[in-house]
Design an enzyme around this catalytic site. Structure first.
Site, PDB file in Angstrom:
ATOM      1  N   TYR A  34       0.833  -1.202   0.000  1.00 24.43           N
ATOM      2  CA  TYR A  34       0.000   0.000   0.000  1.00 24.43           C
ATOM      3  C   TYR A  34       0.860   1.241   0.000  1.00 24.43           C
ATOM      4  O   TYR A  34       2.085   1.172   0.202  1.00 24.43           O
ATOM      5  CB  TYR A  34      -0.964  -0.014   1.186  1.00 24.43           C
ATOM      6  N   LYS A 144       6.420  -1.736   2.015  1.00 19.18           N
ATOM      7  CA  LYS A 144       5.215  -1.152   2.624  1.00 19.18           C
ATOM      8  C   LYS A 144       4.071  -2.153   2.440  1.00 19.18           C
ATOM      9  O   LYS A 144       3.188  -2.005   1.584  1.00 19.18           O
ATOM     10  CB  LYS A 144       4.896   0.216   2.005  1.00 19.18           C
ATOM     11  N   GLU A 176      12.606   2.648  14.064  1.00 16.67           N
ATOM     12  CA  GLU A 176      11.606   3.642  13.648  1.00 16.67           C
ATOM     13  C   GLU A 176      10.432   3.561  14.611  1.00 16.67           C
ATOM     14  O   GLU A 176      10.477   2.834  15.597  1.00 16.67           O
ATOM     15  CB  GLU A 176      11.169   3.393  12.207  1.00 16.67           C
ATOM     16  N   LEU A 200      10.991   1.397   7.111  1.00 13.58           N
ATOM     17  CA  LEU A 200      10.331   1.826   5.879  1.00 13.58           C
ATOM     18  C   LEU A 200      11.037   3.098   5.409  1.00 13.58           C
ATOM     19  O   LEU A 200      11.233   4.026   6.212  1.00 13.58           O
ATOM     20  CB  LEU A 200       8.857   2.123   6.148  1.00 13.58           C
TER      21      LEU A 200
HETATM   22  N1  PDD Z   1       2.803   4.950   7.680  1.00 17.52           N
HETATM   23  N2  PDD Z   1       7.563   3.777   9.029  1.00 17.52           N
HETATM   24  C1  PDD Z   1       6.409   3.087   9.111  1.00 17.52           C
HETATM   25  C2  PDD Z   1       6.433   1.738   9.735  1.00 17.52           C
HETATM   26  C3  PDD Z   1       5.212   3.649   8.618  1.00 17.52           C
HETATM   27  O1  PDD Z   1       4.072   2.948   8.682  1.00 17.52           O
HETATM   28  C4  PDD Z   1       5.239   4.956   8.060  1.00 17.52           C
HETATM   29  C5  PDD Z   1       4.016   5.623   7.515  1.00 17.52           C
HETATM   30  C6  PDD Z   1       6.468   5.633   7.994  1.00 17.52           C
HETATM   31  C7  PDD Z   1       6.590   7.007   7.380  1.00 17.52           C
HETATM   32  O2  PDD Z   1       6.552   6.951   5.967  1.00 17.52           O
HETATM   33  P1  PDD Z   1       6.003   8.183   5.121  1.00 17.52           P
HETATM   34  O3  PDD Z   1       6.758   9.380   5.569  1.00 17.52           O
HETATM   35  O4  PDD Z   1       6.288   7.810   3.721  1.00 17.52           O
HETATM   36  O5  PDD Z   1       4.526   8.326   5.407  1.00 17.52           O
HETATM   37  C8  PDD Z   1       7.608   5.007   8.476  1.00 17.52           C
HETATM   38  C9  PDD Z   1       1.606   5.414   7.017  1.00 17.52           C
HETATM   39  C10 PDD Z   1       1.308   6.862   7.166  1.00 17.52           C
HETATM   40  C11 PDD Z   1       0.445   4.494   7.386  1.00 17.52           C
HETATM   41  O6  PDD Z   1       0.697   3.300   7.456  1.00 17.52           O
HETATM   42  O7  PDD Z   1      -0.677   4.965   7.550  1.00 17.52           O
END
Ligand code: PDD
Length: 279
Positions: A34, A144, A176, A200
């Site tokens: 996703y 992701k 993270e 991620l």
């Molecule tokens: N999640 N690390 C993890 C495990 C995450 O799920 C997310 C973001 C990030 C940050 O990535 P980005 O800056 O590209 O949003 C890091 C999204 C927002 C979610 O699962 O809803």
């Protein structure tokens, strides 16, 4: 529930009418990937970077789908509402197989789903609390994937201890957040863990690194030990839906002065200008 318009497998239809089979491999196995793509002033933010990560995730799970940027944009554009801060949730699963079997089915059409939701402004005045927890997730955190049970359990544990987020620790080092990347200000240097299979590769993370470099803020991609994290003057959590969240309490102790830090204020201003195309 608001009956908004969503996209499912080539059609736009009300959310209440969007249905998938119980044999969808996303439902049975979490066999899908996703993206969460924010949009400001009706424009998708960092679209190319999000699509590149989507393509990497698809390649990692060996799901062949060759949509170009224009095709993805065409799918998402009709879901956007002019003006408001919002995000597109875009999910691709391996599709509906004839029977439940862990191995890939021979012929299957991917399921593609997209919906748009408002970004709810987050109140940062006092920062948030975070708790450090063992990173119990799998070895492929750079994908992701919709397979998020590890992240779900960790975030829930954080919430149940009165915290907004869990900061995950693996072999003594911070990786993270449960749904965010982390930054720490240590000896006046902004540090974030390097891109490996343990995190991620966040798009917000990349924007912040680039803004720091362009604005003479010392920044490094480096490992952060738990001890270093505990001594950091600032800790931030970053994601597409929450942007840059200052952490002012870690494991019940104040981070730095216990107030939102000065580097955060500088980066927050830079980020807000950048996202609205003002810089
Ligand atoms: N999640 N690390 C993890 C495990 C995450 O799920 C997310 C973001 C990030 C940050 O990535 P980005 O800056 O590209 O949003 C890091 C999204 C927002 C979610 O699962 O809803």
């Amino acid at each position: 529930m608001q009956d908004k318009k969503v996209y499912l497998n080539g059609e736009y239809l009300p959310l209440s009418a969007a249905k998938i089979s119980v044999l969808d491999r996303g439902f049975l196995f979490g066999d899908g990937v996703y993206e969460v793509i924010p949009a400001y002033l009706g424009q998708l933010f960092c679209l190319e970077a999000h699509l590149e990560r989507l393509n990497n995730s698809l390649a990692e799970i060996r799901l062949e789908l060759s949509y170009d940027s224009q095709q993805w944009s065409d799918i998402m554009a009709p879901l956007l509402i002019e003006g408001d801060a919002q995000y597109i949730y875009l999910q691709v699963t391996r599709g509906v197989a004839a029977k439940r079997d862990h191995a890939f089915p021979e012929t299957v059409e991917p399921t593609i789903f997209a919906m748009c939701s408002p970004i709810v402004p987050f109140e940062y005045k006092d920062g948030v609390s975070a708790v450090t927890l063992d990173d119990t997730r799998w070895q492929l955190c750079h994908i992701k994937a919709t397979t998020l049970l590890g992240n779900v359990l960790l975030r829930q544990q954080a919430i149940e201890t009165g915290c907004a987020e869990a900061i995950l620790i693996k072999e003594g080092y911070a990786t993270e957040g449960a749904a965010s990347n982390i930054f720490a200000v240590i000896d006046d240097v902004l540090i974030t863990p390097p891109k490996t299979h343990e995190i991620l590769p966040g798009i917000t993370r990349d924007v912040i690194i680039n803004l720091a470099k362009a604005n003479q803020i010392a920044v490094q991609e480096d490992i952060i030990s738990l001890e270093a994290l505990q001594l950091a003057s600032e800790i931030w959590l970053t994601s597409s839906t929450r942007e840059i969240v200052p952490v002012t309490t870690l494991d019940g102790r104040p981070v730095g002065s216990g107030q939102v830090g000065s580097v955060w204020h500088v980066m927050q201003a830079l980020f807000q200008d950048y996202k609205l195309g003002l810089s």
